[in-house]
Scaffold this motif. Structure first.
Motif, PDB file in Angstrom:
ATOM      1  N   ASN A 235       4.772  29.546 -45.747  1.00  0.00           N
ATOM      2  CA  ASN A 235       3.695  29.360 -44.734  1.00  0.00           C
ATOM      3  C   ASN A 235       3.178  28.222 -44.633  1.00  0.00           C
ATOM      4  O   ASN A 235       2.756  27.494 -45.852  1.00  0.00           O
ATOM      5  CB  ASN A 235       2.810  30.688 -44.978  1.00  0.00           C
ATOM      6  CG  ASN A 235       3.499  31.936 -44.754  1.00  0.00           C
ATOM      7  OD1 ASN A 235       4.298  32.276 -43.981  1.00  0.00           O
ATOM      8  ND2 ASN A 235       3.242  33.095 -45.576  1.00  0.00           N
ATOM      9  N   ILE A 236       2.682  27.788 -43.671  1.00  0.00           N
ATOM     10  CA  ILE A 236       1.724  26.603 -43.478  1.00  0.00           C
ATOM     11  C   ILE A 236       0.407  26.959 -42.852  1.00  0.00           C
ATOM     12  O   ILE A 236       0.171  27.700 -41.851  1.00  0.00           O
ATOM     13  CB  ILE A 236       2.236  25.425 -42.589  1.00  0.00           C
ATOM     14  CG1 ILE A 236       3.648  25.330 -43.078  1.00  0.00           C
ATOM     15  CG2 ILE A 236       1.344  24.416 -42.553  1.00  0.00           C
ATOM     16  CD1 ILE A 236       4.273  24.094 -42.104  1.00  0.00           C
ATOM     17  N   GLU A 237      -0.541  26.905 -43.702  1.00  0.00           N
ATOM     18  CA  GLU A 237      -1.951  27.240 -43.386  1.00  0.00           C
ATOM     19  C   GLU A 237      -2.877  26.047 -43.018  1.00  0.00           C
ATOM     20  O   GLU A 237      -3.080  25.178 -43.938  1.00  0.00           O
ATOM     21  CB  GLU A 237      -2.710  28.172 -44.316  1.00  0.00           C
ATOM     22  CG  GLU A 237      -2.020  29.119 -44.860  1.00  0.00           C
ATOM     23  CD  GLU A 237      -1.863  30.453 -43.653  1.00  0.00           C
ATOM     24  OE1 GLU A 237      -0.864  31.347 -43.586  1.00  0.00           O
ATOM     25  OE2 GLU A 237      -2.621  30.420 -42.761  1.00  0.00           O
ATOM     26  N   ILE A 238      -3.545  25.976 -41.911  1.00  0.00           N
ATOM     27  CA  ILE A 238      -4.107  24.697 -41.481  1.00  0.00           C
ATOM     28  C   ILE A 238      -5.483  24.988 -41.041  1.00  0.00           C
ATOM     29  O   ILE A 238      -5.803  25.955 -40.043  1.00  0.00           O
ATOM     30  CB  ILE A 238      -3.411  23.995 -40.278  1.00  0.00           C
ATOM     31  CG1 ILE A 238      -2.125  23.699 -40.384  1.00  0.00           C
ATOM     32  CG2 ILE A 238      -4.385  22.847 -39.760  1.00  0.00           C
ATOM     33  CD1 ILE A 238      -1.313  23.060 -39.354  1.00  0.00           C
ATOM     34  N   THR A 239      -6.583  24.410 -41.701  1.00  0.00           N
ATOM     35  CA  THR A 239      -7.948  24.470 -41.343  1.00  0.00           C
ATOM     36  C   THR A 239      -8.255  23.262 -40.812  1.00  0.00           C
ATOM     37  O   THR A 239      -8.304  22.181 -41.242  1.00  0.00           O
ATOM     38  CB  THR A 239      -8.809  24.748 -42.547  1.00  0.00           C
ATOM     39  OG1 THR A 239      -8.365  25.837 -43.671  1.00  0.00           O
ATOM     40  CG2 THR A 239     -10.173  24.778 -42.505  1.00  0.00           C
ATOM     41  N   VAL A 240      -9.160  23.292 -39.779  1.00  0.00           N
ATOM     42  CA  VAL A 240      -9.103  22.394 -38.855  1.00  0.00           C
ATOM     43  C   VAL A 240     -10.661  21.978 -39.017  1.00  0.00           C
ATOM     44  O   VAL A 240     -11.488  22.658 -38.850  1.00  0.00           O
ATOM     45  CB  VAL A 240      -9.205  22.796 -37.287  1.00  0.00           C
ATOM     46  CG1 VAL A 240      -9.844  21.582 -36.395  1.00  0.00           C
ATOM     47  CG2 VAL A 240      -7.872  23.093 -37.054  1.00  0.00           C
ATOM     48  N   LEU A 241     -10.987  20.756 -39.575  1.00  0.00           N
ATOM     49  CA  LEU A 241     -12.073  20.261 -39.829  1.00  0.00           C
ATOM     50  C   LEU A 241     -13.008  19.267 -38.585  1.00  0.00           C
ATOM     51  O   LEU A 241     -12.257  18.901 -37.862  1.00  0.00           O
ATOM     52  CB  LEU A 241     -12.278  19.197 -40.956  1.00  0.00           C
ATOM     53  CG  LEU A 241     -11.432  19.874 -42.438  1.00  0.00           C
ATOM     54  CD1 LEU A 241     -11.303  18.830 -43.488  1.00  0.00           C
ATOM     55  CD2 LEU A 241     -12.330  20.986 -42.850  1.00  0.00           C
ATOM     56  N   ASP A 242     -14.164  19.222 -38.686  1.00  0.00           N
ATOM     57  CA  ASP A 242     -14.723  18.380 -37.864  1.00  0.00           C
ATOM     58  C   ASP A 242     -15.059  16.936 -38.165  1.00  0.00           C
ATOM     59  O   ASP A 242     -15.442  16.603 -39.433  1.00  0.00           O
ATOM     60  CB  ASP A 242     -16.140  19.278 -37.621  1.00  0.00           C
ATOM     61  CG  ASP A 242     -16.777  18.823 -36.309  1.00  0.00           C
ATOM     62  OD1 ASP A 242     -16.024  18.631 -35.386  1.00  0.00           O
ATOM     63  OD2 ASP A 242     -18.253  19.023 -36.220  1.00  0.00           O
ATOM     64  N   VAL A 243     -15.026  16.116 -37.278  1.00  0.00           N
ATOM     65  CA  VAL A 243     -15.525  14.853 -36.980  1.00  0.00           C
ATOM     66  C   VAL A 243     -15.086  14.133 -38.323  1.00  0.00           C
ATOM     67  O   VAL A 243     -15.900  13.730 -39.259  1.00  0.00           O
ATOM     68  CB  VAL A 243     -17.057  14.621 -37.150  1.00  0.00           C
ATOM     69  CG1 VAL A 243     -17.515  13.144 -36.784  1.00  0.00           C
ATOM     70  CG2 VAL A 243     -17.543  15.706 -35.928  1.00  0.00           C
ATOM     71  N   ASN A 244     -13.843  13.313 -38.244  1.00  0.00           N
ATOM     72  CA  ASN A 244     -13.418  12.356 -39.196  1.00  0.00           C
ATOM     73  C   ASN A 244     -12.310  11.655 -38.386  1.00  0.00           C
ATOM     74  O   ASN A 244     -11.071  12.127 -37.916  1.00  0.00           O
ATOM     75  CB  ASN A 244     -12.927  12.664 -40.465  1.00  0.00           C
ATOM     76  CG  ASN A 244     -12.475  11.884 -41.283  1.00  0.00           C
ATOM     77  OD1 ASN A 244     -12.871  10.741 -41.164  1.00  0.00           O
ATOM     78  ND2 ASN A 244     -11.358  11.951 -42.148  1.00  0.00           N
TER      79      ASN A 244
END
Length: 493
Positions: A235-244
Motif C-alpha cells: 500500500n502507498i499512503e500519501i499525505t498532502v502537505l501545504d505550501v512548499n
C-alpha cells in the motif's frame, strides 16, 4: 581462485579416515597417464530424490563393467552432496533436494561441479550440473505500506522512489514489472540498476490539491514473468502537505566511491549533497536510503544532516564487488530528489590458500620407481587476481617432487629410488603460497613410511675365522662363534 598452473592440472586430497577406501585408487606407482573428460547436464530445481539427471556411462563412453571395476565414485569438497552415482546402471540421480535460490541466490546461470574418479587405470571426469529456475516464489515487499508526505504545490514531474520488491527467482520467473493502481495524479516510471534489478518511481503528472483530497491511497503491484504469474502488493499512503514549492536537487545524479574490503567500521565512503531553493524550514534537507529494507543498511549509513556515508558492516570482496545505493533528499515539506551512489570494492589478500587432501598412500615400498604417485591434493584461494594465484612446493629437501597436471590439482610423487635402510620414514611438508602482498601461506605435512623389500644379503662380520682346539675335548665343546648381520627387517632379516 585457481592456482597458478596450466589449464589442465591434477592434484590430490586425502582424508585420513578414508585410507582403506581410497588406497587402491591412488596406488599409482606405475602411472603413465590419466584420462579426463567433462560433461554437462541441466535440470530444474526441486526435483524429487532419485530423479534421473543423466546417463554418465553412456555420455562418457564407459560400460557398466568399467564403472564397477574402476570403483567409480563422486568426489566433491562440499558439505552437501546433491547427486548420487548409480554404478549398477551408470546413471546420475538426485540425492538431496536442490533449491536453486539457496544454492546460488540471484547468480545465474546456477551450477555446481564435481569429479567422477575411476581407478586401474585412473580416470578423472568433471561433471557440471546446471540448475534451472522454476517459478516457486512470489515477489514480496518488506514493508506493509509506503508513506509519503507531498506538498500540494509539488511540481509536475516530481519523482518519488518506491520500495523495491524481492523475487529470489531468476530469468523469466524473476520480477518483471510494477503496476500502480489507477489514479488521477501519478504515473509509474520503471527503471533498472546496472545489475538489472528493477525499481519504480511515482512521477507526479497532475498537481495535488490538499483542500480537495488531503490523503491518497494507492497500491503498488509487483508481478513476475512466470507461468502461472505471481504477484505481491504494498500500500502507498500519501499525505498532502501545504505550501512548499521547491524540491531538493542533488548536485550529482551519480556519486562514485571506492573502498577496501575489510575496511573498519566508520570508514568514510563519500558525501552526497542536495540544495533546496526554499527558505526557512522548507530549505532544510535530510538524507536517507530510498529503500531502507534493501539490506545495505547493515553495511552503510548516511548521516541525515550532512549526507556523509560511512561503513557500518563487514565489506567482503568475495561476496560483493560493487554496491549501488539510492539516496533520497527530502525537505521539510516532503519534496524529494534521488541520487545514486556506486561503491566499488577493492580486493585485499585476506584469504590464505586451502589444501584439501584427496588421497595419500602410506607405506610405500622402497623399490618403487621414481615418479610413483603417493598423494593428490587440491589447492584453492578465494581471493582474486594475484591474491588468488597459488604456487605449491615441498618445503624440505626430500626425495619427492610436486607436479600439476589439472587445474587446482597437484600430484605428489617420488623423485628418486627410496632406501628404507637409510631412511625409513619421511615427514613431507607441502607449502601453498599465494601471490598477494604480503603473501599468505598454508602448510600440510604428510607422514610417509617406507616398507621393506628383501634387497640385502646377510653379511658375516669377518671373511675368515680361525680357531684352535685342544685334543681330547668332549663332544659338544664350543669351538667357534660366527656372527652375520642383515639390514633388512622382519622376515627379510
Amino acid at each position: 581462485m585457481a592456482c597458478g598452473i596450466p589449464p589442465f592440472s591434477l592434484c590430490v586430497t586425502w582424508r585420513f579416515g578414508c585410507r582403506q577406501n581410497l588406497q587402491l585408487l591412488f596406488f599409482l606407482f606405475y602411472l603413465s597417464h590419466m584420462v579426463s573428460g567433462h560433461i554437462r547436464y541441466s535440470v530444474p530445481e526441486e526435483m524429487k530424490k532419485g530423479s534421473l539427471i543423466g546417463n554418465v556411462a553412456q555420455d562418457l563412453g564407459l560400460d557398466l563393467k568399467r564403472l564397477r571395476s574402476g570403483r567409480a565414485r563422486i568426489v566433491t569438497g562440499e558439505s552437501i552432496q546433491y547427486t548420487e552415482l548409480k554404478t549398477d546402471k551408470g546413471t546420475l540421480v538426485v540425492k538431496e533436494r536442490i533449491d536453486r535460490e539457496q544454492l546460488c541466490g540471484d547468480v545465474t546461470p546456477c551450477s555446481f561441479s564435481f569429479e567422477v574418479i575411476l581407478e586401474n587405470p585412473m580416470e578423472l571426469h568433471q561433471i557440471t550440473v546446471e540448475i534451472t529456475d522454476i517459478n516457486d516464489h512470489s515477489p514480496t515487499f518488506k514493508r506493509d505500506a509506503i508513506q509519503f508526505e507531498i506538498s500540494e504545490i509539488a511540481n509536475t514531474g516530481a519523482r518519488f522512489s518506491l520500495a523495491s520488491a524481492e523475487d529470489p527467482d531468476v530469468g523469466v520467473n524473476g520480477l518483471k514489472e510494477y503496476i500502480l493502481t489507477e489514479n488521477d495524479n501519478f504515473v509509474l516510471k520503471q527503471n533498472s540498476n546496472a545489475d538489472g534489478k528493477k525499481y519504480a518511481e511515482m512521477v507526479l503528472q497532475k498537481p495535488l490539491d490538499r483542500e480537495t483530497n488531503p490523503n491518497l491511497s494507492l497500491k503498488l503491484i509487483a508481478v513476475d514473468g512466470g507461468t502461472p504469474q505471481r504477484s505481491g502488493t504494498v500500500n502507498i499512503e500519501i499525505t498532502v502537505l501545504d505550501v512548499n514549492d521547491n524540491a531538493p536537487v542533488f548536485n550529482q545524479s551519480v556519486y562514485k566511491a571506492t573502498v577496501m574490503e575489510n575496511a573498519p567500521r566508520d570508514t568514510y565512503v563519500t558525501t552526497v549533497n542536495a540544495s533546496d531553493a526554499d527558505f526557512g524550514s522548507n530549505s532544510i534537507v535530510t538524507y536517507y536510503f530510498s529503500d531502507p529494507n534493501s539490506g545495505l543498511g547493515n553495511l552503510f549509513i548516511v548521516d541525515e544532516k550532512s549526507g556523509v556515508i560511512l561503513i557500518t558492516g563487514s565489506i567482503d570482496y568475495e561476496k560483493d564487488k560493487k554496491y549501488e545505493l539510492r539516496i533520497d533528499a527530502k525537505d521539510q515539506g516532503g519534496l524529494t530528489d534521488s541520487s545514486k551512489v556506486i561503491i566499488e570494492v577493492t580486493d585485499v589478500n585476506d584469504n590464505a590458500p586451502t589444501i584439501s587432501v584427496m588421497s595419500f598412500t602410506s607405506p610405500v615400498s622402497e623399490d618403487s620407481p621414481p615418479g610413483t604417485t603417493i598423494g593428490i591434493i587440491n589447492v584453492k584461494d578465494l581471493d582474486s587476481g594475484d591474491n588468488g594465484q597459488v604456487n605449491c612446493r615441498i618445503e624440505q629437501n626430500a626425495p619427492f617432487k610436486i607436479k600439476s597436471n589439472l587445474r587446482n590439482y597437484y600430484t605428489l610423487v617420488t623423485d628418486t629410488v627410496l632406501d628404507r635402510e637409510s631412511v625409513s620414514e619421511y615427514n613431507i611438508t607441502v607449502v601453498a603460497t599465494d601471490a598477494g602482498m604480503p603473501p599468505l601461506s598454508t602448510t600440510r605435512t604428510f607422514n610417509l613410511k617406507v616398507s621393506d623389500v628383501n634387497d640385502n644379503a646377510p653379511v658375516f662380520s669377518l671373511s675368515v675365522y680361525s680357531a684352535f682346539i685342544a685334543e681330547n675335548n668332549s663332544p659338544g665343546f664350543s669351538v667357534l662363534t660366527l656372527r652375520a648381520k642383515d639390514p633388512d627387517e622382519n622376515q627379510n632379516a
